[in-house]
Every structure is written in C-alpha cells, then in structure tokens.
Design an enzyme around this catalytic site. Structure first.
Site, PDB file in Angstrom:
ATOM      1  N   ARG A  90       0.864  -1.187   0.000  1.00 43.32           N
ATOM      2  CA  ARG A  90       0.000   0.000   0.000  1.00 43.32           C
ATOM      3  C   ARG A  90       0.890   1.223   0.000  1.00 43.32           C
ATOM      4  O   ARG A  90       1.892   1.261   0.707  1.00 43.32           O
ATOM      5  CB  ARG A  90      -0.862   0.034   1.272  1.00 43.32           C
ATOM      6  CG  ARG A  90      -1.882  -1.047   1.388  1.00 43.32           C
ATOM      7  CD  ARG A  90      -3.158  -0.696   0.683  1.00 43.32           C
ATOM      8  NE  ARG A  90      -3.744   0.571   1.150  1.00 43.32           N
ATOM      9  CZ  ARG A  90      -4.706   1.201   0.468  1.00 43.32           C
ATOM     10  NH1 ARG A  90      -5.122   0.712  -0.679  1.00 43.32           N
ATOM     11  NH2 ARG A  90      -5.208   2.323   0.919  1.00 43.32           N
ATOM     12  N   ILE A  91       0.473   2.227  -0.759  1.00 44.31           N
ATOM     13  CA  ILE A  91       1.197   3.503  -0.701  1.00 44.31           C
ATOM     14  C   ILE A  91       0.574   4.313   0.421  1.00 44.31           C
ATOM     15  O   ILE A  91      -0.661   4.459   0.472  1.00 44.31           O
ATOM     16  CB  ILE A  91       1.102   4.242  -2.044  1.00 44.31           C
ATOM     17  CG1 ILE A  91       1.887   3.455  -3.099  1.00 44.31           C
ATOM     18  CG2 ILE A  91       1.672   5.659  -1.907  1.00 44.31           C
ATOM     19  CD1 ILE A  91       1.848   4.028  -4.497  1.00 44.31           C
ATOM     20  N   LEU A  92       1.378   4.787   1.338  1.00 41.73           N
ATOM     21  CA  LEU A  92       0.879   5.473   2.529  1.00 41.73           C
ATOM     22  C   LEU A  92       0.791   6.975   2.260  1.00 41.73           C
ATOM     23  O   LEU A  92       1.594   7.535   1.513  1.00 41.73           O
ATOM     24  CB  LEU A  92       1.827   5.191   3.698  1.00 41.73           C
ATOM     25  CG  LEU A  92       1.834   3.710   4.120  1.00 41.73           C
ATOM     26  CD1 LEU A  92       3.077   3.381   4.926  1.00 41.73           C
ATOM     27  CD2 LEU A  92       0.569   3.380   4.890  1.00 41.73           C
ATOM     28  N   ASN A 135      11.114   0.487   5.475  1.00 38.39           N
ATOM     29  CA  ASN A 135      10.592  -0.373   4.415  1.00 38.39           C
ATOM     30  C   ASN A 135      11.740  -1.152   3.796  1.00 38.39           C
ATOM     31  O   ASN A 135      12.912  -0.772   3.904  1.00 38.39           O
ATOM     32  CB  ASN A 135       9.899   0.470   3.331  1.00 38.39           C
ATOM     33  CG  ASN A 135       9.283  -0.389   2.222  1.00 38.39           C
ATOM     34  OD1 ASN A 135       8.655  -1.404   2.486  1.00 38.39           O
ATOM     35  ND2 ASN A 135       9.513   0.020   0.980  1.00 38.39           N
ATOM     36  N   HIS A 174      12.838  -2.753   0.063  1.00 40.23           N
ATOM     37  CA  HIS A 174      12.482  -2.673  -1.354  1.00 40.23           C
ATOM     38  C   HIS A 174      13.450  -3.562  -2.137  1.00 40.23           C
ATOM     39  O   HIS A 174      14.676  -3.416  -1.976  1.00 40.23           O
ATOM     40  CB  HIS A 174      12.571  -1.226  -1.846  1.00 40.23           C
ATOM     41  CG  HIS A 174      12.247  -1.072  -3.298  1.00 40.23           C
ATOM     42  ND1 HIS A 174      10.957  -1.105  -3.777  1.00 40.23           N
ATOM     43  CD2 HIS A 174      13.054  -0.928  -4.368  1.00 40.23           C
ATOM     44  CE1 HIS A 174      10.991  -0.973  -5.101  1.00 40.23           C
ATOM     45  NE2 HIS A 174      12.253  -0.863  -5.483  1.00 40.23           N
ATOM     46  N   GLU A 199       7.910  10.436  -0.545  1.00 38.47           N
ATOM     47  CA  GLU A 199       8.197  10.048  -1.926  1.00 38.47           C
ATOM     48  C   GLU A 199       8.459   8.541  -1.978  1.00 38.47           C
ATOM     49  O   GLU A 199       9.354   8.041  -1.299  1.00 38.47           O
ATOM     50  CB  GLU A 199       9.425  10.827  -2.427  1.00 38.47           C
ATOM     51  CG  GLU A 199       9.564  10.796  -3.940  1.00 38.47           C
ATOM     52  CD  GLU A 199      10.828  11.523  -4.412  1.00 38.47           C
ATOM     53  OE1 GLU A 199      11.480  12.186  -3.567  1.00 38.47           O
ATOM     54  OE2 GLU A 199      11.156  11.386  -5.606  1.00 38.47           O
ATOM     55  N   THR A 224      16.609 -14.105  -0.083  1.00 42.51           N
ATOM     56  CA  THR A 224      17.513 -14.683   0.923  1.00 42.51           C
ATOM     57  C   THR A 224      18.291 -13.571   1.635  1.00 42.51           C
ATOM     58  O   THR A 224      18.441 -13.566   2.851  1.00 42.51           O
ATOM     59  CB  THR A 224      18.489 -15.667   0.245  1.00 42.51           C
ATOM     60  OG1 THR A 224      17.731 -16.689  -0.387  1.00 42.51           O
ATOM     61  CG2 THR A 224      19.447 -16.269   1.249  1.00 42.51           C
ATOM     62  N   GLN A 225      18.739 -12.595   0.849  1.00 44.08           N
ATOM     63  CA  GLN A 225      19.477 -11.474   1.424  1.00 44.08           C
ATOM     64  C   GLN A 225      18.574 -10.574   2.263  1.00 44.08           C
ATOM     65  O   GLN A 225      18.981 -10.057   3.302  1.00 44.08           O
ATOM     66  CB  GLN A 225      20.130 -10.639   0.307  1.00 44.08           C
ATOM     67  CG  GLN A 225      21.234 -11.356  -0.430  1.00 44.08           C
ATOM     68  CD  GLN A 225      22.338 -11.831   0.507  1.00 44.08           C
ATOM     69  OE1 GLN A 225      22.775 -11.072   1.377  1.00 44.08           O
ATOM     70  NE2 GLN A 225      22.750 -13.075   0.368  1.00 44.08           N
TER      71      GLN A 225
HETATM   72  C1  GRF Z   1       9.749  -9.118  -1.157  1.00 38.74           C
HETATM   73  O1  GRF Z   1      10.310  -9.094  -2.448  1.00 38.74           O
HETATM   74  C2  GRF Z   1      10.023  -7.796  -0.494  1.00 38.74           C
HETATM   75  O2  GRF Z   1      11.216  -7.208  -0.967  1.00 38.74           O
HETATM   76  C3  GRF Z   1       8.872  -6.963  -0.920  1.00 38.74           C
HETATM   77  O3  GRF Z   1       7.763  -7.842  -0.875  1.00 38.74           O
HETATM   78  C4  GRF Z   1       8.224  -9.155  -1.283  1.00 38.74           C
HETATM   79  C5  GRF Z   1       7.577 -10.216  -0.430  1.00 38.74           C
HETATM   80  O4  GRF Z   1       7.994 -10.030   0.894  1.00 38.74           O
HETATM   81  N1  GRF Z   1       8.732  -5.842  -0.057  1.00 38.74           N
HETATM   82  P1  GRF Z   1       7.431 -10.994   2.087  1.00 38.74           P
HETATM   83  O5  GRF Z   1       7.803 -12.413   1.721  1.00 38.74           O
HETATM   84  O6  GRF Z   1       5.910 -10.824   2.110  1.00 38.74           O
HETATM   85  O7  GRF Z   1       8.123 -10.499   3.309  1.00 38.74           O
END
Ligand code: GRF
Length: 193
Positions: free
Chosen positions: A98-100, A114, A116, A150, A179-180
């Site tokens: 969701r965009i807040l 967050n 990303h 933003e 994984t990272q």
């Molecule tokens: C992941 O790619 C994360 O980077 C993005 O949402 C995807 C799923 O994340 N924000 P998760 O398995 O629900 O934590």
C-alpha cells in the site's frame, strides 16, 4: 521498543524478523519485541505464522474504507495502541503493498522503515527483478530505507547485492534477493532499536 510489522502477503520478511526477535540475546540486548502484525489482506499467509507465534494480529481491509486517508487513519489508530512512552513503536513495512499518505508518513517519520527489492535509487516501484534483467544489470539487490512521502526514496539504512546470472528469470533472481532480505532486515532493525 514495540515493533509493529505491516504485511500484505506471505510475510517471509516478517517471519525472519520475528525469529530474530525471539532469540534470547536479541531481546536482552535490544529490549524490543514484535508487538503486532497488521495486514491489509485477511488472506495474508503471514497472519497464520504470526498467530502461531502468539503475536497480536489485525486486519484492516483497505476496500472497507472510503479513502486512502480513512484507511491510514484507522491504521494509525491500531498502531498507536502499541505506542507507549516506555515502548515507542517502530513501524516496519514488510511486503506491505500500500502507498501510505504523506500524513501517515509524517506521523511516523523517523520510525517507519521499508524493504524494497532493488538497489535504490535504481528501480523504485514494481517488477524490480524483471526490470534489472531487462536492463542487463550484472548485479541486483535489496534496500532497507526510512520511509518518506516520496515512494521508495527515503534515507538508505542497509543494502545487499546479488549477482544477476545469464539464465536468471524474475523468479530465480527474486529468490536470490529474498535470501538477502531475510539477513539484512533484522540487522537493520536492530540498528534502530
Ligand atoms: C519481497 O520481495 C520484499 O522485498 C517486498 O515484498 C516481497 C515479499 O515479501 N517488499 P514478504 O515475503 O511478504 O516479506
């Protein structure tokens, strides 16, 4: 600190954070706990895991609100239940799709993070892995950042890099990046506590 994690789906990042926070040494060193997991989707798989771990869960279905502002106000109302002087909240977006609103972001400025799945500032927005492959990138990765009004542009807290392989698809690259994510998100959060 009371960590409140917002999810929309599987919640694998949330689960990685919960498992880290459950470790004896982590709780003692940081004096923090995952207090609640909130989702905008009642079907989010992560809610099952959170419930199993005895963590409060809440669902706020964005479709039930007349506006983005109304949804965000209700969301803030739930979050603020966990915000106390002794244990201020840290709001963690983890696969929260969701965009807040700027008002919400302002309210939690400095305690709203967050994750990303790209090396910001490259590839803000969606479909980051396919875009990296299409651009011929040799490396991709993930960014943990403070959330600002933003989208996907706040101060960077942590990043991790993975190679892009010649036969990569968006899915194989996403798995390598995920994984990272599970490694750097708990560490970045610990750094904020
Ligand atoms: C992941 O790619 C994360 O980077 C993005 O949402 C995807 C799923 O994340 N924000 P998760 O398995 O629900 O934590």
């Amino acid at each position: 600190k009371n960590i409140v994690i917002l999810i929309s789906g599987g919640g694998s990042n949330m689960a990685a954070i919960v498992r880290t926070a459950q470790r004896e040494d982590w709780a003692q060193r940081h004096g923090a706990q995952v207090a609640a997991v909130i989702s905008n989707k009642g079907t989010a798989g992560g809610l099952v895991f959170a419930k199993e771990q005895g963590i409060d869960t809440e669902v706020l279905d964005h479709k039930e609100f007349a506006s983005r502002e109304d949804f965000d106000a209700a969301l803030a109302g739930v979050i603020d239940r966990y915000d106390t002087p002794q244990a201020p909240v840290l709001v963690v977006l983890a696969g929260f799709m969701r965009i807040l609103t700027p008002g919400f972001v302002e309210r939690y400025a400095g305690r709203l993070v967050n994750i990303h799945p790209s090396l910001l500032p490259a590839f803000p927005g969606l479909h980051t892995h396919q875009r990296a492959i299409d651009a011929g990138c040799k490396f991709a990765g993930v960014t943990v950042h403070q959330v600002t009004a933003e989208l996907d542009h706040g101060p960077i807290l942590a990043q991790a890099v993975v190679p892009v392989l010649l036969d990569d698809t968006a899915d194989t690259l996403a798995a390598r990046v995920l994984t990272q994510e599970h490694l750097i998100y708990p560490k970045a959060i610990a750094g904020l506590l």
